[in-house]
Motif scaffolding. Structure first.
Motif, PDB file in Angstrom:
ATOM      1  N   LEU A 204      22.994  21.428 -23.878  1.00  0.00           N
ATOM      2  CA  LEU A 204      24.435  21.526 -23.622  1.00  0.00           C
ATOM      3  C   LEU A 204      25.179  20.324 -24.213  1.00  0.00           C
ATOM      4  O   LEU A 204      26.237  20.484 -24.834  1.00  0.00           O
ATOM      5  N   LEU A 205      24.613  19.130 -24.044  1.00  0.00           N
ATOM      6  CA  LEU A 205      25.223  17.928 -24.647  1.00  0.00           C
ATOM      7  C   LEU A 205      25.245  18.031 -26.166  1.00  0.00           C
ATOM      8  O   LEU A 205      26.228  17.650 -26.806  1.00  0.00           O
ATOM      9  N   ALA A 206      24.169  18.541 -26.757  1.00  0.00           N
ATOM     10  CA  ALA A 206      24.113  18.698 -28.212  1.00  0.00           C
ATOM     11  C   ALA A 206      25.151  19.707 -28.694  1.00  0.00           C
ATOM     12  O   ALA A 206      25.826  19.482 -29.709  1.00  0.00           O
ATOM     13  N   ILE A 207      25.309  20.811 -27.970  1.00  0.00           N
ATOM     14  CA  ILE A 207      26.305  21.818 -28.357  1.00  0.00           C
ATOM     15  C   ILE A 207      27.714  21.251 -28.225  1.00  0.00           C
ATOM     16  O   ILE A 207      28.557  21.437 -29.106  1.00  0.00           O
TER      17      ILE A 207
ATOM     18  N   GLY B 244      26.792  15.733 -41.270  1.00  0.00           N
ATOM     19  CA  GLY B 244      25.479  15.680 -41.924  1.00  0.00           C
ATOM     20  C   GLY B 244      24.476  14.868 -41.116  1.00  0.00           C
ATOM     21  O   GLY B 244      23.319  15.287 -40.938  1.00  0.00           O
ATOM     22  N   ILE B 245      24.895  13.713 -40.611  1.00  0.00           N
ATOM     23  CA  ILE B 245      24.022  12.887 -39.775  1.00  0.00           C
ATOM     24  C   ILE B 245      23.650  13.653 -38.510  1.00  0.00           C
ATOM     25  O   ILE B 245      22.480  13.662 -38.097  1.00  0.00           O
ATOM     26  N   PHE B 246      24.642  14.300 -37.891  1.00  0.00           N
ATOM     27  CA  PHE B 246      24.404  15.070 -36.674  1.00  0.00           C
ATOM     28  C   PHE B 246      23.346  16.139 -36.927  1.00  0.00           C
ATOM     29  O   PHE B 246      22.383  16.274 -36.167  1.00  0.00           O
ATOM     30  N   CYS B 247      23.524  16.924 -37.985  1.00  0.00           N
ATOM     31  CA  CYS B 247      22.588  18.017 -38.282  1.00  0.00           C
ATOM     32  C   CYS B 247      21.190  17.486 -38.577  1.00  0.00           C
ATOM     33  O   CYS B 247      20.191  18.030 -38.098  1.00  0.00           O
ATOM     34  N   TYR B 248      21.113  16.412 -39.358  1.00  0.00           N
ATOM     35  CA  TYR B 248      19.811  15.826 -39.690  1.00  0.00           C
ATOM     36  C   TYR B 248      19.091  15.370 -38.425  1.00  0.00           C
ATOM     37  O   TYR B 248      17.926  15.724 -38.206  1.00  0.00           O
TER      38      TYR B 248
ATOM     39  N   LEU C 151      27.230  11.795 -28.311  1.00  0.00           N
ATOM     40  CA  LEU C 151      26.678  12.730 -27.333  1.00  0.00           C
ATOM     41  C   LEU C 151      25.277  13.188 -27.732  1.00  0.00           C
ATOM     42  O   LEU C 151      24.399  13.345 -26.874  1.00  0.00           O
ATOM     43  N   LEU C 152      25.052  13.401 -29.022  1.00  0.00           N
ATOM     44  CA  LEU C 152      23.722  13.792 -29.474  1.00  0.00           C
ATOM     45  C   LEU C 152      22.714  12.683 -29.176  1.00  0.00           C
ATOM     46  O   LEU C 152      21.605  12.945 -28.718  1.00  0.00           O
ATOM     47  N   TYR C 153      23.113  11.444 -29.429  1.00  0.00           N
ATOM     48  CA  TYR C 153      22.203  10.323 -29.181  1.00  0.00           C
ATOM     49  C   TYR C 153      21.987  10.053 -27.690  1.00  0.00           C
ATOM     50  O   TYR C 153      21.051   9.367 -27.318  1.00  0.00           O
TER      51      TYR C 153
ATOM     52  N   VAL D  80      15.648  17.112 -36.924  1.00  0.00           N
ATOM     53  CA  VAL D  80      14.432  16.304 -36.832  1.00  0.00           C
ATOM     54  C   VAL D  80      13.859  16.383 -35.416  1.00  0.00           C
ATOM     55  O   VAL D  80      12.644  16.368 -35.216  1.00  0.00           O
ATOM     56  N   ASN D  81      14.735  16.483 -34.424  1.00  0.00           N
ATOM     57  CA  ASN D  81      14.315  16.520 -33.019  1.00  0.00           C
ATOM     58  C   ASN D  81      14.424  17.918 -32.404  1.00  0.00           C
ATOM     59  O   ASN D  81      14.353  18.055 -31.181  1.00  0.00           O
ATOM     60  N   ALA D  82      14.614  18.956 -33.215  1.00  0.00           N
ATOM     61  CA  ALA D  82      14.865  20.304 -32.703  1.00  0.00           C
ATOM     62  C   ALA D  82      13.751  20.819 -31.814  1.00  0.00           C
ATOM     63  O   ALA D  82      14.002  21.492 -30.813  1.00  0.00           O
ATOM     64  N   SER D  83      12.524  20.516 -32.145  1.00  0.00           N
ATOM     65  CA  SER D  83      11.407  21.037 -31.352  1.00  0.00           C
ATOM     66  C   SER D  83      11.457  20.532 -29.913  1.00  0.00           C
ATOM     67  O   SER D  83      11.095  21.245 -28.974  1.00  0.00           O
TER      68      SER D  83
END
Length: 167
Positions: free
Chosen positions: A4-7, A152-156, A37-39, A160-163
């Motif tokens: 939810l935070l990532a979205i 771009g940084i957000f997506c990368y 928020l992603l971090y 990288v941590n998607a799993s």
């Protein structure tokens, strides 16, 4: 909760990109908060260097957003009246309920300021107003490019941590 935070972070980054064109939304700060928020999620390890460097550029670009149009006026031969007119026109243009007021405002403000300075020289006033408009376009371009870099940084970082997000 992390997903939810990532979205929410992605929504803020996208709102920042939109805000790079609309002066009502603070584009780069919104995009940076989305990255933050992603971090703040558990799957992503905190990287203070990335956050610090991007925060520095966010602050610099946010300040330059107000400086560049007036410097464009100055570069095209405008006086201090034209520079003040640009700044006042930008603020008034944001609040005037006409389409494109934030684009028209600095142009008209610089023109009116130059006409107050010297009402006989219409050509100089138009040149200074054109400089203001070019400065506005340059500022918008810089904000857009920076917000796209944050995306771009957000997506990368996310991929990288998607799993870990979907485990």
């Amino acid at each position: 909760m992390d997903l939810l935070l990532a979205i929410l972070g992605l929504c803020l980054v996208i709102a920042g990109i939109i805000g790079s064109f609309l002066p009502v939304l603070p584009g780069p700060p919104l995009s940076w908060i989305g990255l933050l928020l992603l971090y703040l999620t558990k799957p992503v390890e905190m990287n203070y260097w990335v956050l610090g460097i991007t925060l520095f550029f966010t602050i610099v670009i946010s300040i330059l957003d107000y400086v560049i149009p007036s410097q464009g006026t100055k570069k095209f031969g405008g006086s201090s009246y034209g520079i003040w007119g640009t700044n006042i026109g930008l603020i008034v243009g944001i609040f005037v309920p006409i389409p494109g007021g934030f684009i028209i405002g600095p142009f008209v403000g610089a023109f009116v300021g130059e006409m107050i300075y010297n009402s006989q020289d219409h050509k100089r006033a138009l040149k200074a107003a054109t400089g203001s408009f070019i400065g506005f376009l340059a500022s918008t371009f810089v904000k857009f490019v920076f917000c796209m870099m944050l995306l771009g940084i957000f997506c990368y970082v996310f991929f990288v941590n998607a799993s870990a997000f979907f485990a």
